[in-house]
Scaffold this active site. Structure first.
Site, mmCIF file in Angstrom:
data_model
loop_
_atom_site.group_PDB
_atom_site.id
_atom_site.type_symbol
_atom_site.label_atom_id
_atom_site.label_comp_id
_atom_site.label_asym_id
_atom_site.label_seq_id
_atom_site.Cartn_x
_atom_site.Cartn_y
_atom_site.Cartn_z
ATOM 1 N N ARG A 125 -8.729 28.247 6.355
ATOM 2 C CA ARG A 125 -7.547 28.604 7.141
ATOM 3 C C ARG A 125 -6.637 27.396 7.360
ATOM 4 N NH1 ARG A 125 -7.582 29.458 13.160
ATOM 5 N NH2 ARG A 125 -5.415 29.949 13.615
ATOM 6 N N TRP A 183 -13.572 42.407 8.905
ATOM 7 C CA TRP A 183 -12.950 43.267 7.897
ATOM 8 C C TRP A 183 -13.997 43.939 7.009
ATOM 9 C CZ3 TRP A 183 -10.458 38.759 9.419
ATOM 10 C CH2 TRP A 183 -9.104 38.876 9.790
ATOM 11 N N HIS A 243 -2.858 27.456 6.096
ATOM 12 C CA HIS A 243 -1.733 27.321 7.022
ATOM 13 C C HIS A 243 -0.923 26.057 6.766
ATOM 14 C CE1 HIS A 243 -2.708 30.420 10.347
ATOM 15 N NE2 HIS A 243 -3.254 30.793 9.201
#
Length: 363
Positions: A118, A261, A122
């Site tokens: 991440r 998910w 980002h």
């Protein structure tokens, strides 16, 4: 070879249990078979930002580098000057990151891997092709205001995790280190190989990007295309990149959303796409932000931006392609992630990409 066989067995077993109960398995048992489990740290943002997602040109082949014969700087050691770091030098950094991922299992469900991905995502996803600003070339998330953007909440954990690596290998820029951390995370999560090349320079606070450049989880097709087209991606690449949602879960105390998910949120597979196609999704009845849950177990979640991928005709054809073929997904994801990680980086013409050898063996 035995390690590879056991890893393939574990991966196959987890894939075949997609519709089964989500069971926590002791991490050490899987480590003994060459497996490691990870969980992502989704973003916290007032704008429901997407959940996955020094000016000295001295990175890559140029500059002067200082480190000991052992690959790091220790107390009382005399630094060695290296004018051109080699592939082996970067492999040593990769190995250090991979070893720390194995040793430090106190974070989340047992690893810092997804939060490293991440961080790299980002740092790269702020790129604007029209202005040439943003992207991984700069590591400007070290500074406020960028470090304080809602989409970057929680990423200090990833930056702090990599700080001992930076101290051991002071010659590598933060910009290259953060991306190498993302490469290590994917490969050590049993994902595809991600070719890597150094060449990023650390920049100062004046290069920080404005807030709002990362995707918003509450939005749908138009917003998704606006964000990714700004970086230069097409629809196929967009869907491939969003496949990173195979990893991790959302947390109410960070993003406001809740749940994983997939049933195997610590293994990198194409299950995100398979579930989008095969499961029936309904709005979750709760006090949090609008999100979906699967009708079968009500233990999985999808974001409005996720469901947009099957509500849009052109996105959906790629979802179906990746749901049917994990190998195709791995290839396209690797290609798209390499492109994301290299946006706006002034690499010398013809500079070679390297495949870092995974600590856990080849995928």
């Amino acid at each position: 070879m035995a390690a590879n066989v056991s890893r393939q067995f574990a991966r196959s077993a987890l894939r075949s249990s997609t519709r089964g109960a989500f069971v926590a398995v002791p991490r050490q048992a899987f480590r003994n078979q060459g497996r490691r489990f990870y969980s992502s740290e989704p973003t916290k943002s007032g704008s429901s930002a997407w959940l996955w997602l020094s000016g000295l040109a001295a990175a890559g082949a140029g500059g002067a580098w200082y480190y000991t014969q052992q690959g790091g700087v220790s107390a009382g050691s005399t630094p060695k000057v290296v004018t051109n770091p080699t592939r082996d030098d970067y492999q040593a950094v990769y190995n250090e990151i991979a070893a720390l991922l194995e040793e430090r299992d106190e974070y989340e469900d047992g690893s810092y891997g997804p939060v490293l991905l991440r961080l790299a995502w980002h740092a790269s996803g702020t790129y604007d092709k029209e202005t040439g600003t943003g992207g991984s070339n700069g590591a400007t998330m070290r500074f406020s205001p960028e470090a304080d953007h809602g989409a970057n909440a929680g990423l200090r954990a990833a930056r702090d995790f990599l700080e001992p690596v930076k101290k051991k290998f002071p010659w590598i820029t933060y910009s290259d280190l953060w991306i190498l951390g993302g490469v290590a995370a994917i490969q050590e999560l049993q994902g595809p190989t991600i070719p890597y090349r150094p060449g990023r320079a650390d920049r100062d606070v004046s290069f920080c990007t404005p807030d709002g450049r990362l995707p918003d989880a509450s939005k749908t097709q138009k917003h998704i295309r606006d964000i990714f087209y700004r970086m230069g991606f097409n629809d196929q690449e967009i869907v491939a990149l969003i496949g990173a949602h195979a990893l991790g879960r959302a947390h109410t105390d960070r993003s406001g959303y809740d749940g994983p998910w997939t049933f195997s949120p610590t293994v990198f597979t194409n299950d995100f796409f398979k579930l989008l196609v095969d499961e029936k999704w309904q709005w979750k009845k709760w006090n949090g932000p609008a999100q979906y849950e699967d009708k079968t177990s009500k233990s999985l979640m999808m974001l409005p931006a996720d469901l947009a991928l099957v509500q849009d005709k052109n996105f959906k054809k790629w979802v179906q392609t990746y749901a049917k073929d994990n190998d195709v997904f791995f290839k396209d994801f690797s290609d798209a992630l390499v492109k994301l990680f290299e946006l706006g980086v002034p690499f010398p013409e013809g500079q070679e990409r390297w495949v870092m050898k995974p600590r856990s063996g080849s995928s």
